[in-house]
Enzyme design. Sequence first.
Site, PDB file in Angstrom:
ATOM      1  N   CYS A 343       0.801  -1.234   0.000  1.00  0.00           N
ATOM      2  CA  CYS A 343       0.000   0.000   0.000  1.00  0.00           C
ATOM      3  C   CYS A 343       0.835   1.287   0.000  1.00  0.00           C
ATOM      4  CB  CYS A 343      -0.921   0.045   1.209  1.00  0.00           C
ATOM      5  SG  CYS A 343      -1.425  -1.546   1.832  1.00  0.00           S
ATOM      6  N   ARG A 372       6.259 -11.839   4.883  1.00  0.00           N
ATOM      7  CA  ARG A 372       5.609 -11.826   6.198  1.00  0.00           C
ATOM      8  C   ARG A 372       6.136 -13.008   6.983  1.00  0.00           C
ATOM      9  NH1 ARG A 372      -0.637 -10.833   4.207  1.00  0.00           N
ATOM     10  NH2 ARG A 372      -0.211  -8.916   3.061  1.00  0.00           N
ATOM     11  N   GLN A 390       1.505 -10.778  -4.458  1.00  0.00           N
ATOM     12  CA  GLN A 390       0.058 -10.568  -4.560  1.00  0.00           C
ATOM     13  C   GLN A 390      -0.282  -9.835  -5.838  1.00  0.00           C
ATOM     14  OE1 GLN A 390      -0.115  -8.135  -0.942  1.00  0.00           O
ATOM     15  NE2 GLN A 390      -1.661  -9.555  -0.189  1.00  0.00           N
ATOM     16  N   ASP A 392      -2.002  -7.204  -6.321  1.00  0.00           N
ATOM     17  CA  ASP A 392      -2.539  -6.212  -5.401  1.00  0.00           C
ATOM     18  C   ASP A 392      -2.887  -4.923  -6.133  1.00  0.00           C
ATOM     19  OD1 ASP A 392      -3.245  -5.166  -3.006  1.00  0.00           O
ATOM     20  OD2 ASP A 392      -1.223  -5.018  -2.186  1.00  0.00           O
ATOM     21  N   HIS A 394      -4.764  -0.868  -5.425  1.00  0.00           N
ATOM     22  CA  HIS A 394      -5.406   0.103  -4.555  1.00  0.00           C
ATOM     23  C   HIS A 394      -6.193   1.052  -5.415  1.00  0.00           C
ATOM     24  CE1 HIS A 394      -2.174  -1.551  -2.086  1.00  0.00           C
ATOM     25  NE2 HIS A 394      -3.077  -1.446  -1.140  1.00  0.00           N
ATOM     26  N   LYS A 473     -15.186  -5.331   4.709  1.00  0.00           N
ATOM     27  CA  LYS A 473     -14.536  -6.044   3.607  1.00  0.00           C
ATOM     28  C   LYS A 473     -15.413  -7.172   3.073  1.00  0.00           C
ATOM     29  CE  LYS A 473     -12.285  -9.397   6.562  1.00  0.00           C
ATOM     30  NZ  LYS A 473     -11.191 -10.273   6.805  1.00  0.00           N
ATOM     31  N   HIS A 519      -8.375  -1.586  -0.873  1.00  0.00           N
ATOM     32  CA  HIS A 519      -7.321  -2.568  -1.167  1.00  0.00           C
ATOM     33  C   HIS A 519      -8.045  -3.776  -1.744  1.00  0.00           C
ATOM     34  CE1 HIS A 519      -4.736  -0.865   2.218  1.00  0.00           C
ATOM     35  NE2 HIS A 519      -5.940  -0.540   2.636  1.00  0.00           N
TER      36      HIS A 519
END
Length: 644
Positions: A343, A372, A390, A392, A394, A473, A519
């Site tokens: 992010c 992670r 990911q 990913d 935004h 979410k 996200h």
Amino acid sequence: MIFQKGLCMNEINVTLPDGSQRPLPAGASIFDLAASIGAGLAKAAIAGKIDGNLVDLNTPLSDGARVEIITEKSPEALEIIRHSTSHLMAQAVKALFPQAKVTIGPAIETGFYYDFDVDHPFTPEDLEKIEDKMRELAKSDLKIERKELSSADAIALFKGMGEDYKVELIEDLGADKVSLYSQGDFVDLCRGPHLPKTSYIKAFKLTSIAGAYWRGDEKRAMLQRVYGTAFGDKKELEAYLARIEEAKKRDHRKLGRELDLFSFNDEVGAGLVIWHPKGAMLRTILEDFERKEHLKRGYDIVQGPQILKTELWQRSGHYENYRENMYFTTVDEQSYGVKPMNCLAHMMIYRSQLRSYRDLPLRYFELGTVHRHERAGVLHGLLRVRGFTQDDAHILCTPDQLDAEIKGVIQFVTEVMGIFGFEFEMELSTRPEKSIGSDDAWELATSALLNALKDSGRPYEINEGDGAFYGPKIDIKLRDALDRRWQCATIQCDFTLPERFDLTYVDADGEKKRPVMVHRVILGAIERFIGVLIEHFAGNFPTWLAPVQATIVTVTDNQIPYAQAAFDKLRAAGIRVQKDFRNEKLGFKIREAQLQKIPYMLVVGDKEVEGGLLAPRFRDGKNLDSMTPEQFVSFIENEVKNYK
Ligand SMILES: [Zn+2]
Ligand SMILES: [Zn+2]
């Protein structure tokens, strides 16, 4: 017992689920009720519900009770059957290993387990012996009886039997009274309900042995956990066991090795994937697919650095809330955090210019590799790793745009999952008790998510209060070929980050306003998704995904020059082709290619050389008409275009 209406002195009335009333003699049980309705129902009944609470079949009814009869087919049945089977197993273990101490034995999603404290380490042969004993005890048709005792009496009873764990459990319960269930010489502390007799247990299997600490506490005793499963009938049990067998065959760790896709290596580090050529190719295909699909939908591709200054992670709140899962490094006295999420760089891009409402929505997409630190115990092949990428993105938009943006994401998920052949289910998690952000903001975001769910026309569930503290979410769980659920896509609204990073845009009225941040991931972690794909397809990837689409196989050395020329043509045309020109029997080479699950084998013998052809054969053994290399190229291109 035979009841004749009107003849009983003491009659009670109970209400059935359809609202009808039924008179019964006083003292009648749920079983008697079932028998009064019909012999078939009496046979199928295993328990009951009184005023909504599950109870044993022989529980007496009182006047005015609302009663439901639970049969083998009821949704509640499986748990009762499984829990009763766990008691039966404990009884068998105590019969075979009298020194074993019993602890707890609940029903679980896949069956049941029971934990035992016993010096003798259980072996697979022991499991067979225990199963035999269970069958014997089931056949002896022992009554399963409930008794209520004062805690003091129950403690004395279990102390006398040397069952220290039960004593501890009762002491911790701190209740005046507890309920015990006994069958034959076996007695257990239990809330129930249970089947009325051991003969009701008809279909079970002990599946595995594992170690488990008493109460999950590693300072306490190490126990042996025996897992098993049970069903209402043998057919269901067999279908379940066949599914487990199939899942083992499809295990992505096993196929990953056999198909030479990836490996893990202790010298490298746990949870860190090493992609071999074919696995890296599979990844590349997916990544190319993702880039194309995102560009088609108005996303911009961006890329942030792998490490960002620790001060930035402090500002975002990750340092405070997520530090234990992050990797840090210090160079030239500056500390950096390896990114666990993508992010921050995306917000830096947003902040790099003054934004107007006319610029929005902005959709930043990154195939973002993150790290992670997951506990070693939870790592599992590709499904749970420490380094992953990911898909990913935004989305930064005005509040007015949120509805359309969320709908767009769900549409995106629907189209992509359709290509892979996955069904999926969606869950909305709403505002938890502890949360930040205004009521208006929560209302806006939650209704945008909900509208999109309704609009999708698909079933969804709502998990009230289960959202993150920073926003609601949607979680999307896909269903694979073995009907297993996998969490992949998520869509998460966020009120904290735009605040913490002071993201703004100038609205039509000239005022500075906060954009809404979403996200979202579609496939989730590529690693995990590949793990799921391997198991879903059992390694038989469709042509468009197969790392190797075709292999050219010669019959004898005579065809090598022609086969080599064909190979060059296919490779130059972008077909993922390999060759097997070894001096081996054709059948052997074909079998090997089939084991590698390559979609097409292109056989080249003298006939093909003469005709300038290839003889394609599908991995399932089906032969296609011979075709020229050019025709084969367009055949494959067509399959790829149609995601076949
Ligand atoms: Zn129990
Ligand atoms: Zn994010």
